[in-house]
Design a protein around this motif. Structure first.
Motif, PDB file in Angstrom:
ATOM      1  N   PRO A  56       0.824  -1.213   0.000  1.00  0.00           N
ATOM      2  CA  PRO A  56       0.000   0.000   0.000  1.00  0.00           C
ATOM      3  C   PRO A  56       0.857   1.261   0.000  1.00  0.00           C
ATOM      4  O   PRO A  56       2.023   1.247   0.407  1.00  0.00           O
ATOM      5  N   VAL A  57       0.279   2.343  -0.477  1.00  0.00           N
ATOM      6  CA  VAL A  57       0.898   3.664  -0.352  1.00  0.00           C
ATOM      7  C   VAL A  57      -0.032   4.528   0.493  1.00  0.00           C
ATOM      8  O   VAL A  57      -1.245   4.335   0.504  1.00  0.00           O
ATOM      9  N   ALA A  58       0.562   5.486   1.194  1.00  0.00           N
ATOM     10  CA  ALA A  58      -0.236   6.358   2.059  1.00  0.00           C
ATOM     11  C   ALA A  58      -1.092   7.295   1.218  1.00  0.00           C
ATOM     12  O   ALA A  58      -0.636   7.796   0.180  1.00  0.00           O
ATOM     13  N   GLU A  94       5.436   4.959   1.602  1.00  0.00           N
ATOM     14  CA  GLU A  94       5.098   3.565   1.860  1.00  0.00           C
ATOM     15  C   GLU A  94       5.287   3.233   3.336  1.00  0.00           C
ATOM     16  O   GLU A  94       5.964   3.955   4.075  1.00  0.00           O
ATOM     17  N   VAL A  95       4.667   2.122   3.756  1.00  0.00           N
ATOM     18  CA  VAL A  95       4.794   1.673   5.143  1.00  0.00           C
ATOM     19  C   VAL A  95       6.273   1.485   5.480  1.00  0.00           C
ATOM     20  O   VAL A  95       7.025   0.876   4.725  1.00  0.00           O
ATOM     21  N   GLY A  96       6.676   2.049   6.613  1.00  0.00           N
ATOM     22  CA  GLY A  96       8.074   1.975   7.039  1.00  0.00           C
ATOM     23  C   GLY A  96       8.883   3.210   6.711  1.00  0.00           C
ATOM     24  O   GLY A  96       9.990   3.383   7.244  1.00  0.00           O
ATOM     25  N   ASP A  97       8.368   4.086   5.844  1.00  0.00           N
ATOM     26  CA  ASP A  97       9.099   5.308   5.517  1.00  0.00           C
ATOM     27  C   ASP A  97       9.139   6.245   6.733  1.00  0.00           C
ATOM     28  O   ASP A  97       8.111   6.520   7.365  1.00  0.00           O
ATOM     29  N   ARG A  98      10.342   6.732   7.034  1.00  0.00           N
ATOM     30  CA  ARG A  98      10.530   7.705   8.111  1.00  0.00           C
ATOM     31  C   ARG A  98      10.477   9.099   7.516  1.00  0.00           C
ATOM     32  O   ARG A  98      11.251   9.436   6.611  1.00  0.00           O
ATOM     33  N   LEU A 114       0.195  34.296  10.214  1.00  0.00           N
ATOM     34  CA  LEU A 114       1.533  33.807   9.857  1.00  0.00           C
ATOM     35  C   LEU A 114       1.461  33.033   8.553  1.00  0.00           C
ATOM     36  O   LEU A 114       0.496  32.288   8.307  1.00  0.00           O
ATOM     37  N   ARG A 115       2.491  33.224   7.724  1.00  0.00           N
ATOM     38  CA  ARG A 115       2.677  32.368   6.561  1.00  0.00           C
ATOM     39  C   ARG A 115       3.873  31.458   6.847  1.00  0.00           C
ATOM     40  O   ARG A 115       4.924  31.929   7.328  1.00  0.00           O
ATOM     41  N   LEU A 116       3.705  30.143   6.563  1.00  0.00           N
ATOM     42  CA  LEU A 116       4.780  29.187   6.816  1.00  0.00           C
ATOM     43  C   LEU A 116       4.967  28.299   5.593  1.00  0.00           C
ATOM     44  O   LEU A 116       3.968  27.818   5.003  1.00  0.00           O
ATOM     45  N   SER A 117       6.214  28.115   5.193  1.00  0.00           N
ATOM     46  CA  SER A 117       6.482  27.115   4.162  1.00  0.00           C
ATOM     47  C   SER A 117       6.488  25.744   4.843  1.00  0.00           C
ATOM     48  O   SER A 117       6.983  25.586   5.961  1.00  0.00           O
ATOM     49  N   THR A 118       5.905  24.769   4.174  1.00  0.00           N
ATOM     50  CA  THR A 118       5.800  23.421   4.762  1.00  0.00           C
ATOM     51  C   THR A 118       6.454  22.423   3.826  1.00  0.00           C
ATOM     52  O   THR A 118       6.334  22.521   2.600  1.00  0.00           O
ATOM     53  N   ARG A 119       7.115  21.436   4.435  1.00  0.00           N
ATOM     54  CA  ARG A 119       7.879  20.485   3.630  1.00  0.00           C
ATOM     55  C   ARG A 119       7.957  19.143   4.382  1.00  0.00           C
ATOM     56  O   ARG A 119       8.226  19.125   5.587  1.00  0.00           O
ATOM     57  N   VAL A 120       7.720  18.051   3.661  1.00  0.00           N
ATOM     58  CA  VAL A 120       7.829  16.704   4.224  1.00  0.00           C
ATOM     59  C   VAL A 120       8.851  15.930   3.398  1.00  0.00           C
ATOM     60  O   VAL A 120       8.720  15.836   2.171  1.00  0.00           O
ATOM     61  N   THR A 121       9.863  15.388   4.073  1.00  0.00           N
ATOM     62  CA  THR A 121      10.924  14.648   3.364  1.00  0.00           C
ATOM     63  C   THR A 121      11.086  13.264   3.953  1.00  0.00           C
ATOM     64  O   THR A 121      10.844  13.033   5.141  1.00  0.00           O
ATOM     65  N   ARG A 122      11.498  12.323   3.080  1.00  0.00           N
ATOM     66  CA  ARG A 122      11.839  10.977   3.545  1.00  0.00           C
ATOM     67  C   ARG A 122      13.231  10.969   4.155  1.00  0.00           C
ATOM     68  O   ARG A 122      13.996  11.927   4.027  1.00  0.00           O
ATOM     69  N   ALA A 123      13.581   9.840   4.792  1.00  0.00           N
ATOM     70  CA  ALA A 123      14.893   9.723   5.429  1.00  0.00           C
ATOM     71  C   ALA A 123      16.021   9.824   4.419  1.00  0.00           C
ATOM     72  O   ALA A 123      17.148  10.212   4.771  1.00  0.00           O
ATOM     73  N   ASP A 124      15.749   9.497   3.128  1.00  0.00           N
ATOM     74  CA  ASP A 124      16.791   9.601   2.101  1.00  0.00           C
ATOM     75  C   ASP A 124      16.938  11.016   1.552  1.00  0.00           C
ATOM     76  O   ASP A 124      17.691  11.257   0.605  1.00  0.00           O
ATOM     77  N   GLY A 125      16.194  11.966   2.126  1.00  0.00           N
ATOM     78  CA  GLY A 125      16.302  13.357   1.723  1.00  0.00           C
ATOM     79  C   GLY A 125      15.361  13.775   0.615  1.00  0.00           C
ATOM     80  O   GLY A 125      15.295  14.965   0.265  1.00  0.00           O
ATOM     81  N   VAL A 126      14.601  12.850   0.052  1.00  0.00           N
ATOM     82  CA  VAL A 126      13.685  13.170  -1.040  1.00  0.00           C
ATOM     83  C   VAL A 126      12.447  13.860  -0.483  1.00  0.00           C
ATOM     84  O   VAL A 126      11.829  13.395   0.477  1.00  0.00           O
ATOM     85  N   CYS A 127      12.081  14.982  -1.087  1.00  0.00           N
ATOM     86  CA  CYS A 127      10.883  15.710  -0.671  1.00  0.00           C
ATOM     87  C   CYS A 127       9.653  15.023  -1.246  1.00  0.00           C
ATOM     88  O   CYS A 127       9.573  14.764  -2.448  1.00  0.00           O
TER      89      CYS A 127
END
Length: 503
Positions: A56-58, A94-98, A114-127
């Protein structure tokens, strides 16, 4: 304790972040909360229909929702109100991704905006996700005790999946199935055989066995059947097969337990070992880190101290066989202090001391413990109990059969635990099934017998810690899907209709 930062305190360029690992339970919870049951987002499902379980994917909105954890908990924190949020979803999760979830203040505007830039990255640095949040920041200090938040329990039974998976990796166990002439007992034996857990020899009325097989659609080709007219003769012959070395376990079919055990415990030609026979319920309780064993809930009605020594030792041995290296045993009473007027509390204290002196081996034993402080660490601490067992018991020893039986059935029918069982203490394991047992319970009971047999022969368990047992767990989930049953107890038409887990 969560605390906020007010609008006046916050500076442009300030940032905060949290880390989160996607688990299968997260996907189940999100599906229930959102109503989105798209199968591509759910574990353990062959949604493509090719016979292979699809990873599965989130849902991307689950990933996006993580940003609110930063805004609501840290920056600005409690009291924050959303005005808008934009997203660009770039990569699947995917399941297990940090994941690292980060928000950075880019502007301060009138009205505490407030304005905030938001960013989610995997443990390998990929956004994987980026965007902008616009929020109204609080103007006063707010703190919040997060411990007041009620917990959520996802009803999944991963422990049994793993045990079945590890058992399926062993050679099948030769089992004498006594009087399997009803749908439950014969169906359970054939199911376990079809998945390589047992090699059954069916003993009883051959005509009745064949008739039952026809009724449930079972196939008896290649299975040995010993035709005997009575349950007593069938039980006697099953014990004889153990002595002949042809089988290494017994399985109760459609006969009284006393009839079978009469031949097991007889002095001449029985299967005695010097230990008392005891029954162990193995419970897969959602939210518990290990399976929980309850004993004795089926054989010993009012055990004395001598009998309880065997009950404890047998339960420890079974716990070790299913992968608990040093089982923690809580001996139950109504109280956690010794009360001379309460025999169960005295027995518990004596059993604990006997374990300290090496008269009971292989585990850590403590008692008396009440049920709450045996399984809940907070309850134990609130009563000032300092113990290696309190709050984390792997084995629960009931004071008598009535208490053990009620405990096991309350966990099954109220807490939605899954239960399987085994009689230990004889020279071979004995699978005792009940008419109320469903297909999965019978299957797991056969797996327990196979794992216990391996432990008896080798002194070692094949069950390894979770991080090393993922392949076995997947194998167990697949077997669970294939053994799904319909309301009549017959094999389901399509294994794809069943999920190895449910939320």
């Amino acid at each position: 304790m969560a605390s906020n930062r007010t609008f006046d305190e916050i500076e442009i360029g300030e940032s905060a972040e949290v880390e989160r690992t996607l688990t299968a339970d997260d996907l189940f919870v999100f599906a229930h909360a959102s109503g989105n049951i798209n199968p591509t987002h759910l574990p353990d499902i062959d949604w493509s229909g090719d016979g292979v379980i699809d990873a599965p994917v989130a849902p991307f909105m689950w990933v996006g929702s993580l940003i609110s954890a930063v805004l609501g908990n840290q920056l600005p924190g409690p009291g924050t109100a959303y005005k808008s949020q934009t997203f660009r979803f770039l990569e699947p999760v995917e399941v297990g991704d940090r994941l690292t979830v980060r928000a950075t203040v880019t502007a301060k505007e009138d009205g505490r905006v407030l304005r905030l830039s938001t960013r989610v990255t995997r443990a390998d640095g990929v956004c994987v996700t980026e965007g902008e949040a616009i929020v109204v920041a609080p103007d006063r200090r707010i703190t919040f005790d997060a411990s007041a938040l009620p917990g959520i329990l996802v009803e999944r039974h991963q422990h049994f999946d793993r045990l079945v998976g590890f058992a399926a990796g062993l050679p099948p166990l030769p089992v004498a199935v006594v009087s399997p002439d009803d749908a439950n007992s014969l169906g359970g034996a054939l199911m376990a055989a079809s998945h390589g857990l047992i090699t059954p020899i069916l003993i009883g009325r051959a005509e009745a066995i064949a008739h039952t097989a026809a009724e449930i659609g079972g196939v008896l080709d290649g299975i040995e059947i010993i035709d005997l007219p009575t349950d007593d003769q069938a039980a006697r012959r099953a014990v004889e097969l153990v002595h002949e070395g042809r089988v290494r376990a017994l399985m109760k079919g459609h006969l009284h337990t006393d009839t079978l055990l009469h031949h097991v415990v007889k002095r001449d030609g029985g299967l005695r070992t010097g230990k008392r026979l005891t029954h162990c319920f193995v419970m897969d309780i959602s939210g518990r880190p290990t399976p929980v064993i309850i004993s004795d809930a089926a054989i010993n009605i009012a055990p004395d101290l001598t009998a309880k020594v065997d009950i404890v030792q047998n339960a420890i041995d079974l716990a070790r066989a299913i992968g608990t290296e040093v089982p923690k045993v809580g001996v139950l009473s109504a109280v956690e202090t010794v009360n001379p007027a309460m025999a169960s509390s005295i027995d518990a204290a004596v059993l604990s001391k006997m374990a300290e002196r090496g008269q009971i081996t292989g585990g850590i034993v403590d008692g008396p413990l009440a049920m709450d402080n045996a399984i809940d660490i907070r309850a134990a601490r609130s009563k000032g109990i300092s113990s290696l067992v309190a709050g984390q018991a792997d084995v629960l020893i009931a004071p008598n059969l009535e208490a053990g039986n009620m405990l096991a059935k309350e966990l099954t029918f109220v807490a939605h635990a899954e239960a399987a069982g085994l009689v230990v203490g004889a020279s071979v394991p004995i699978i005792l099934t009940s008419r109320a047992d469903h297909a999965r319970s019978r299957l797991v009971s056969c797996a327990l017998a196979l794992l216990h047999d391996h432990w008896l022969k080798t002194g070692a368990s094949v069950v390894v810690p979770h991080e090393d047992g993922e392949a076995a767990e997947e194998r167990g989930k697949q077997i669970a899907r294939e053994t799904a049953t319909d309301a009549s107890g017959k094999p389901a038409q399509s294994a794809r209709d069943a999920s190895g887990s449910n939320a």
